[in-house]
Design an enzyme around this catalytic site. Sequence first.
Site, PDB file in Angstrom:
ATOM      1  N   HIS A   1       0.847  -1.200   0.000  1.00 45.10           N
ATOM      2  CA  HIS A   1       0.000   0.000   0.000  1.00 45.10           C
ATOM      3  C   HIS A   1       0.880   1.247   0.000  1.00 45.10           C
ATOM      4  O   HIS A   1       2.095   1.167   0.190  1.00 45.10           O
ATOM      5  CB  HIS A   1      -0.926   0.024   1.231  1.00 45.10           C
ATOM      6  CG  HIS A   1      -0.198   0.195   2.535  1.00 45.10           C
ATOM      7  ND1 HIS A   1       0.492  -0.836   3.140  1.00 45.10           N
ATOM      8  CD2 HIS A   1      -0.019   1.276   3.333  1.00 45.10           C
ATOM      9  CE1 HIS A   1       1.036  -0.407   4.258  1.00 45.10           C
ATOM     10  NE2 HIS A   1       0.751   0.891   4.396  1.00 45.10           N
TER      11      HIS A   1
ATOM     12  N   ASP B   1       0.717   5.156   1.960  1.00 43.25           N
ATOM     13  CA  ASP B   1      -0.016   5.864   3.009  1.00 43.25           C
ATOM     14  C   ASP B   1      -0.673   7.090   2.380  1.00 43.25           C
ATOM     15  O   ASP B   1      -0.114   7.720   1.485  1.00 43.25           O
ATOM     16  CB  ASP B   1       0.937   6.298   4.130  1.00 43.25           C
ATOM     17  CG  ASP B   1       1.528   5.105   4.883  1.00 43.25           C
ATOM     18  OD1 ASP B   1       0.975   3.993   4.772  1.00 43.25           O
ATOM     19  OD2 ASP B   1       2.547   5.295   5.571  1.00 43.25           O
TER      20      ASP B   1
ATOM     21  N   HIS C   1       4.874   0.244   0.152  1.00 42.59           N
ATOM     22  CA  HIS C   1       5.517  -0.550   1.196  1.00 42.59           C
ATOM     23  C   HIS C   1       4.588  -1.641   1.708  1.00 42.59           C
ATOM     24  O   HIS C   1       3.390  -1.649   1.405  1.00 42.59           O
ATOM     25  CB  HIS C   1       6.011   0.358   2.336  1.00 42.59           C
ATOM     26  CG  HIS C   1       4.944   1.188   2.985  1.00 42.59           C
ATOM     27  ND1 HIS C   1       4.365   2.286   2.383  1.00 42.59           N
ATOM     28  CD2 HIS C   1       4.340   1.080   4.202  1.00 42.59           C
ATOM     29  CE1 HIS C   1       3.466   2.814   3.196  1.00 42.59           C
ATOM     30  NE2 HIS C   1       3.429   2.102   4.301  1.00 42.59           N
TER      31      HIS C   1
ATOM     32  N   ARG D   1       5.689  -8.849  16.465  1.00 39.79           N
ATOM     33  CA  ARG D   1       6.342  -7.630  15.986  1.00 39.79           C
ATOM     34  C   ARG D   1       5.544  -6.429  16.477  1.00 39.79           C
ATOM     35  O   ARG D   1       4.317  -6.436  16.422  1.00 39.79           O
ATOM     36  CB  ARG D   1       6.371  -7.627  14.460  1.00 39.79           C
ATOM     37  CG  ARG D   1       6.888  -6.346  13.844  1.00 39.79           C
ATOM     38  CD  ARG D   1       6.833  -6.426  12.327  1.00 39.79           C
ATOM     39  NE  ARG D   1       7.438  -5.269  11.713  1.00 39.79           N
ATOM     40  CZ  ARG D   1       6.776  -4.154  11.431  1.00 39.79           C
ATOM     41  NH1 ARG D   1       5.497  -4.048  11.677  1.00 39.79           N
ATOM     42  NH2 ARG D   1       7.424  -3.140  10.878  1.00 39.79           N
TER      43      ARG D   1
HETATM   44  O1  LIG Z   1       4.243  -1.483  10.905  1.00 39.92           O
HETATM   45  C1  LIG Z   1       4.925  -0.860  10.096  1.00 39.92           C
HETATM   46  O2  LIG Z   1       6.159  -0.820  10.137  1.00 39.92           O
HETATM   47  C2  LIG Z   1       4.271  -0.115   8.973  1.00 39.92           C
HETATM   48  C3  LIG Z   1       2.777  -0.059   9.084  1.00 39.92           C
HETATM   49  C4  LIG Z   1       2.176   0.668   7.925  1.00 39.92           C
HETATM   50  O3  LIG Z   1       2.705   0.693   6.851  1.00 39.92           O
HETATM   51  C5  LIG Z   1       0.908   1.402   8.108  1.00 39.92           C
HETATM   52  O4  LIG Z   1       0.284   1.287   9.171  1.00 39.92           O
HETATM   53  O5  LIG Z   1       0.512   2.120   7.170  1.00 39.92           O
HETATM   54 FE   LIG Z   2       1.823   2.206   5.620  1.00 42.52          FE
END
Ligand SMILES: O=C(O)CCC(=O)C(=O)O
Ligand SMILES: [Fe+2]
Length: 127
Positions: free
Chosen positions: A4, A6, A60, A71
């Site tokens: 996706h 952001d 990403h 995690r």
């Molecule tokens: O957890 C992460 O490192 C990234 C999470 C992510 O990309 C998001 O929440 O948009």
């Molecule tokens: Fe993200």
Amino acid sequence: MELHTDSSVISILKEDETGGLEIMKGEEWLRVKPVADTLIINLGDMMQAISDDEYKSVKHRVKKKDRTRERHSVCYFVFPQRDCVIKSSNYKPFTYSEFEAQVQADFQYLGTKVGLHRFSPKSPLFL
Ligand SMILES: O=C(O)CCC(=O)C(=O)O
Ligand SMILES: [Fe+2]
């Protein structure tokens, strides 16, 4: 977490030593090495719009190597004010509220995020 971008202007991330964050560069996925006491800054869709595509919203995803290991990550998203009009040469003027509503509608009807293409007159996906 699947591929996706952001919707934010910038996203500030802190991931733990487990790692798993990957960014797309060209056609390739690059793993982001977790570095202690370090924040990761991602550029989002609104940065791409206000910079007229000078800066690209990074694609990403999160892929853990070890599925059994927990995690933890913390994300802080910086958004424009909802009614602020985003003007640029490559996109029609829109407010963040309109962008967000379009993203939600596309998710609902298409099951995916179309994002900025909806606001780009050059795109076949322009509305
Ligand atoms: O957890 C992460 O490192 C990234 C999470 C992510 O990309 C998001 O929440 O948009
Ligand atoms: Fe993200």
